[in-house]
Design an enzyme around this catalytic site. Structure first.
Site, PDB file in Angstrom:
ATOM      1  N   SER A 224      -5.104   0.413  -1.980  1.00 41.17           N
ATOM      2  CA  SER A 224      -4.307   0.563  -0.557  1.00 41.17           C
ATOM      3  C   SER A 224      -3.132   0.532  -1.450  1.00 41.17           C
ATOM      4  O   SER A 224      -3.341  -1.034  -2.389  1.00 41.17           O
ATOM      5  CB  SER A 224      -4.605   0.095   1.016  1.00 41.17           C
ATOM      6  OG  SER A 224      -3.019  -0.454   1.184  1.00 41.17           O
TER       7      SER A 224
ATOM      8  N   TYR B 191      -4.874  -7.505   5.958  1.00 40.65           N
ATOM      9  CA  TYR B 191      -5.273  -6.398   5.479  1.00 40.65           C
ATOM     10  C   TYR B 191      -4.867  -6.364   3.739  1.00 40.65           C
ATOM     11  O   TYR B 191      -5.858  -6.264   3.387  1.00 40.65           O
ATOM     12  CB  TYR B 191      -4.029  -5.611   6.515  1.00 40.65           C
ATOM     13  CG  TYR B 191      -4.416  -4.283   5.532  1.00 40.65           C
ATOM     14  CD1 TYR B 191      -6.059  -3.670   5.917  1.00 40.65           C
ATOM     15  CD2 TYR B 191      -4.004  -2.953   5.023  1.00 40.65           C
ATOM     16  CE1 TYR B 191      -6.277  -2.169   4.921  1.00 40.65           C
ATOM     17  CE2 TYR B 191      -4.100  -1.908   4.907  1.00 40.65           C
ATOM     18  CZ  TYR B 191      -5.660  -1.190   4.599  1.00 40.65           C
ATOM     19  OH  TYR B 191      -5.584  -0.401   4.192  1.00 40.65           O
TER      20      TYR B 191
END
Length: 262
Positions: free
Chosen positions: A145, A158
């Site tokens: 990501s 995250y």
């Protein structure tokens, strides 16, 4: 010989789209995820379109479950007379929980994100590296990501997990240098799927929808599947170390063009 590709987290979103795309590219896809009913539907749809696929129920956070995946892949190779042709692993299983600041974020959420994104990638990669190496032309793809490159408020858990996944990927590439296995990292920005943001906010669809509010064309799962297929089908001497892909509306993690009503 037909190449075999394993895709984790294949029951929905990017994983399902990647499984369908790789099957269209000629791979026999082993679709792995926890939800067996969804995997069965996915495999049926792939076969209905002339592709080859096998469903394996697997939880990447469980050692025995991952061992079962490896056993199933080995059995498939022997049954299909494809020994040594496990050529592609797509580590897609992952996810986010919450958008809480560091001072109040539940430790359990951080633990879950690290377990799935980092240790899940580690478990599956370790387990399948012998087969990928034996193929003589292996590729490991890690779906990371842009959160693995830049932090943002509320995203501490995250981004920490995705930074960890990036560190794992870069280290693996160094350690495999000289062996016939490529290591590719694909880092998407805003991708609108059916479940990612909904799961992040515990089923709160209003909060999930707000993430994409005013963004005319966020990326979709098929866009990332296209990236996976392109990287995986380059000549074996070509290694795409990192592919960062964002929608046009997202210039950076913190810079998104939105057109809101009123």
């Amino acid at each position: 010989m037909t190449p075999i590709a394993i895709v984790t987290g294949a029951s929905s979103g990017i994983g399902a789209a990647t499984a369908r795309r790789l099957a269209a590219e000629g791979f026999h896809v082993v679709a792995a995820a926890r939800r067996g009913d969804r995997l069965a539907d996915l495999v049926d749809s792939i076969r209905d379109n002339g592709g080859a696929a096998t469903a394996v129920t697997c939880d990447v956070t469980d050692d025995e479950s991952v061992a079962g995946l490896v056993q199933a892949v080995g059995g498939l190779a022997q049954q299909a007379d494809l020994p040594g042709r496990v050529t592609l692993l797509v580590n897609n299983a992952g996810g986010a929980r919450g958008l809480d600041p560091v001072e109040s974020a539940p430790v359990a959420d951080w633990r879950w994100m690290y377990e799935v994104n980092v240790l899940g990638t580690l478990r599956v990669t370790q387990a399948l590296l012998p087969a990928l190496t034996a193929s003589g032309a292996g590729t490991v793809v890690v779906i990371g990501s842009t959160a693995g490159q830049v932090v943002y408020e509320g995203g501490g858990g995250y981004t920490a997990a995705k930074h960890g996944q990036t560190a794992l990927t870069e280290t693996l590439r160094l350690e495999l240098c000289g062996r016939p296995v490529r290591v590719v990292e694909i880092d998407p920005g805003m991708v609108r799927t059916d479940e990612f943001s909904v799961n992040r906010f515990g089923g709160n669809t209003a909060r999930a929808d707000a993430v994409y509010a005013g963004v005319a064309e966020p990326l979709v799962a098929d866009d990332i599947a296209d990236c996976v297929a392109w990287c995986a089908t380059r000549p074996q001497h070509v290694n795409v170390d990192r592919l960062v892909v964002r929608p046009l509306a997202q210039a950076a993690q913190h810079k998104v063009h939105r057109v809101l009503p009123g």
